[in-house]
Enzyme design. Structure first.
Site, PDB file in Angstrom:
ATOM      1  N   ASP A 136     -20.526  11.908   5.695  1.00  0.00           N
ATOM      2  CA  ASP A 136     -19.256  11.641   6.229  1.00  0.00           C
ATOM      3  C   ASP A 136     -18.673  10.641   5.763  1.00  0.00           C
ATOM      4  O   ASP A 136     -19.103   9.316   5.904  1.00  0.00           O
ATOM      5  CB  ASP A 136     -19.322  11.740   7.918  1.00  0.00           C
ATOM      6  CG  ASP A 136     -17.800  11.978   8.458  1.00  0.00           C
ATOM      7  OD1 ASP A 136     -16.820  11.451   8.195  1.00  0.00           O
ATOM      8  OD2 ASP A 136     -17.762  12.699   9.524  1.00  0.00           O
ATOM      9  N   GLN A 186     -11.542  19.669  16.898  1.00  0.00           N
ATOM     10  CA  GLN A 186     -11.473  20.145  15.500  1.00  0.00           C
ATOM     11  C   GLN A 186     -10.420  19.805  14.553  1.00  0.00           C
ATOM     12  O   GLN A 186      -9.205  19.852  14.958  1.00  0.00           O
ATOM     13  CB  GLN A 186     -12.093  21.700  15.275  1.00  0.00           C
ATOM     14  CG  GLN A 186     -12.245  21.932  14.092  1.00  0.00           C
ATOM     15  CD  GLN A 186     -12.685  23.577  14.076  1.00  0.00           C
ATOM     16  OE1 GLN A 186     -12.553  24.307  14.804  1.00  0.00           O
ATOM     17  NE2 GLN A 186     -12.874  24.073  12.777  1.00  0.00           N
ATOM     18  N   HIS A 190     -18.039  23.320  10.901  1.00  0.00           N
ATOM     19  CA  HIS A 190     -19.076  22.288  10.433  1.00  0.00           C
ATOM     20  C   HIS A 190     -19.787  21.605  11.588  1.00  0.00           C
ATOM     21  O   HIS A 190     -19.141  21.695  12.704  1.00  0.00           O
ATOM     22  CB  HIS A 190     -18.439  21.144   9.437  1.00  0.00           C
ATOM     23  CG  HIS A 190     -17.187  20.528  10.141  1.00  0.00           C
ATOM     24  ND1 HIS A 190     -15.933  20.937  10.638  1.00  0.00           N
ATOM     25  CD2 HIS A 190     -17.106  19.108  10.718  1.00  0.00           C
ATOM     26  CE1 HIS A 190     -15.231  20.068  11.281  1.00  0.00           C
ATOM     27  NE2 HIS A 190     -15.877  19.171  11.294  1.00  0.00           N
ATOM     28  N   PHE A 191     -20.892  20.997  11.133  1.00  0.00           N
ATOM     29  CA  PHE A 191     -21.928  20.350  12.244  1.00  0.00           C
ATOM     30  C   PHE A 191     -22.002  18.889  11.886  1.00  0.00           C
ATOM     31  O   PHE A 191     -22.269  18.437  10.834  1.00  0.00           O
ATOM     32  CB  PHE A 191     -23.067  20.839  12.393  1.00  0.00           C
ATOM     33  CG  PHE A 191     -23.130  22.478  12.437  1.00  0.00           C
ATOM     34  CD1 PHE A 191     -23.097  22.892  13.850  1.00  0.00           C
ATOM     35  CD2 PHE A 191     -22.742  23.269  11.502  1.00  0.00           C
ATOM     36  CE1 PHE A 191     -22.988  24.532  13.999  1.00  0.00           C
ATOM     37  CE2 PHE A 191     -22.766  24.951  11.617  1.00  0.00           C
ATOM     38  CZ  PHE A 191     -23.009  25.281  12.946  1.00  0.00           C
ATOM     39  N   HIS A 192     -21.948  18.130  12.980  1.00  0.00           N
ATOM     40  CA  HIS A 192     -22.030  16.594  12.879  1.00  0.00           C
ATOM     41  C   HIS A 192     -23.721  16.487  13.415  1.00  0.00           C
ATOM     42  O   HIS A 192     -23.861  16.682  14.169  1.00  0.00           O
ATOM     43  CB  HIS A 192     -21.195  15.710  13.696  1.00  0.00           C
ATOM     44  CG  HIS A 192     -19.794  15.915  13.352  1.00  0.00           C
ATOM     45  ND1 HIS A 192     -18.886  15.298  12.530  1.00  0.00           N
ATOM     46  CD2 HIS A 192     -18.776  16.809  13.827  1.00  0.00           C
ATOM     47  CE1 HIS A 192     -17.642  15.706  12.539  1.00  0.00           C
ATOM     48  NE2 HIS A 192     -17.574  16.802  13.155  1.00  0.00           N
TER      49      HIS A 192
END
Length: 145
Positions: A33, A96, A102-104
């Protein structure tokens, strides 16, 4: 939330924008990120063009979860955090901001607060050095994605 083909993740997946890759397959991309909430914050993004988890195919969802698990294990081995936070947001009300599911994967330490989201862009060299530590751990894993 409506899918927008011009969102930042779609552009990264098409190669129009660069990223610091951690892991890639035909179905998913994991990358650092650029505005991390903690050092080692990785995003896992399916290559399927859907805005929210409700529209994600079962196969893409399974591949994402497998990748999230592998990335979390590698982050834990590489960075030795006390915990790992895995999040996934759906819709503006949930927080969001990018209309691509998406995934963190965020390493956590008890004495550290998360950095405010979308405030500070990390230095590319730092992201690359952390990504390399994670990649080394992934390479040592024999699992396929």
């Amino acid at each position: 939330m409506h899918y927008d083909n011009h969102n930042i993740f779609a552009k990264i997946l098409r190669g129009e924008l660069t990223c610091v890759k951690v892991l890639e397959s035909k179905k998913v991309l994991a990358f650092m990120d650029f505005m991390p909430e903690a050092d080692g914050h990785v995003l896992v993004v399916p290559k399927e063009a859907v805005a929210e988890i409700f529209d994600l195919s079962d196969i893409a969802g399974a591949i994402c979860f497998h990748t999230i698990r592998r990335v979390a294990i590698a982050v834990r081995a590489a960075l030795k955090p006390e915990g790992i936070l895995v999040t996934q947001l759906n819709g503006v009300a949930a927080g969001q901001t990018v209309p691509h599911v998406h995934f963190h994967v965020i390493p956590r330490r008890a004495d550290e607060k998360l950095k405010p989201y979308k405030r500070t862009i990390a230095k590319l060299g730092k992201l690359e050095s952390i990504a390399q530590l994670i990649r080394i751990q992934l390479e040592q894993s024999s699992e396929l994605i």
